[in-house]
Design a protein around this motif. Structure first.
Motif, mmCIF file in Angstrom:
data_model
loop_
_atom_site.group_PDB
_atom_site.id
_atom_site.type_symbol
_atom_site.label_atom_id
_atom_site.label_comp_id
_atom_site.label_asym_id
_atom_site.label_seq_id
_atom_site.Cartn_x
_atom_site.Cartn_y
_atom_site.Cartn_z
ATOM 1 N N ASP A 264 57.822 10.777 32.847
ATOM 2 C CA ASP A 264 58.926 10.249 32.039
ATOM 3 C C ASP A 264 58.785 10.650 30.573
ATOM 4 O OD1 ASP A 264 60.085 9.096 34.247
ATOM 5 O OD2 ASP A 264 59.295 7.088 33.852
ATOM 6 N N TRP A 265 57.556 10.578 30.053
ATOM 7 C CA TRP A 265 57.359 10.947 28.651
ATOM 8 C C TRP A 265 57.571 12.448 28.440
ATOM 9 C CZ3 TRP A 265 58.102 8.942 24.330
ATOM 10 C CH2 TRP A 265 57.539 9.441 23.157
ATOM 11 N N ALA B 216 61.190 12.931 28.149
ATOM 12 C CA ALA B 216 61.673 12.456 26.856
ATOM 13 C C ALA B 216 61.356 13.459 25.750
ATOM 14 C CB ALA B 216 61.038 11.104 26.541
ATOM 15 N N ARG C 275 63.735 16.208 25.770
ATOM 16 C CA ARG C 275 65.033 15.759 25.234
ATOM 17 C C ARG C 275 64.972 15.497 23.733
ATOM 18 N NH1 ARG C 275 64.871 12.318 29.946
ATOM 19 N NH2 ARG C 275 64.352 10.558 28.553
ATOM 20 N N GLU D 163 63.175 13.324 22.130
ATOM 21 C CA GLU D 163 63.048 11.909 21.798
ATOM 22 C C GLU D 163 61.666 11.595 21.233
ATOM 23 O OE1 GLU D 163 64.122 9.853 25.351
ATOM 24 O OE2 GLU D 163 66.148 10.701 25.366
#
Length: 240
Positions: free
Chosen positions: A230-231, A234, A237, A239
């Motif tokens: 998930d990281w 991110a 993206r 983030e």
């Protein structure tokens, strides 16, 4: 099964559909692997199936054309999918693939509708592989660099090659990075641009951190946090 040589080493290329226009007027719009084969038993991507053919689809103002490239028996495409990346810097994509010699291991190969246009050296022995990361003008010198992790399970070296107008020339190396685990049918990470230029996203050598590599007078790598899928997504993206 995983998704979709030029005129050398006994490989051959044919136009399969449509009427080919002038090569310079054609734009590559798609590519796929075909000809599944189990003639190379490395299975680094989780199964024994690799591919013997690359089909490149182009279009011009009037036609759609498909070109079929068939490898010699001692080569396979050992890859998850063909990539449409601009390597020559002309604004049009070429097709970037992992091409493996069954005795000499993997290489990064670049094709267009005319056949093989560039290729890095094979790693040097059987059952040795590489995993592409991305292509961009990282150092803003007007020439495209393309990067892969050399032996992501062993050497774990990010290698960056630059297109010099004729061939791919080694431009830099960064140790201690990886983007693939044995048996996975995907390659982790990739390329991002969060407004400060293109950056490469990988893991560190033991998958403990997500790493971002960029160029600023030299190749710089930094951790942006503990690794998790998930990281990683991110970070890609922007983030983090």
């Amino acid at each position: 099964m995983r998704a979709w040589r030029g005129l050398v080493r006994s490989a051959w290329l044919t136009a399969c559909l449509g009427l080919a226009g002038a090569a310079g007027a054609e734009t590559i719009i798609g590519a796929t692997f075909q000809g599944p084969t189990d003639r190379y038993g490395h299975a680094i991507l989780g199964d024994a199936i690799e591919y013997s053919e690359l089909v490149i689809e182009t279009e011009d103002w009037a036609n759609t054309t498909r070109y079929r490239i068939t490898l010699p028996f001692d080569h396979v495409f050992e890859d998850v999918m063909p990539r449409l990346w601009d390597i020559t810097g002309d604004g049009k994509p070429e097709v970037v693939v992992i091409e493996t010699d069954v005795s000499l291991g993997g290489s990064l190969a670049v094709y267009d509708q005319t056949g093989l246009i560039a290729q890095t050296d094979h790693i040097g022995r059987s059952n040795r592989w590489l995993a592409p990361v991305g292509a961009a003008d990282f150092d803003e010198d007007g020439r495209i660099e393309v990067a892969f992790v050399d032996r992501p399970h062993l050497a774990k070296v990010l290698r960056i090659f630059e297109w010099d107008g004729v061939a791919l020339v080694l431009d830099g190396e960064v140790e201690g990075l990886t983007n693939h685990r044995i048996g996975q049918d995907f390659i982790s990470g990739g390329l991002r641009d969060c407004g400060a230029g293109p950056q490469m996203v990988t893991a560190d050598r033991d998958w403990s951190d997500v790493m971002v590599t960029s160029y600023d007078g030299g190749w710089i790598t930094r951790s942006v946090g503990p690794f998790s899928p998930d990281w990683l997504a991110a970070v890609l993206r922007c983030e983090a």
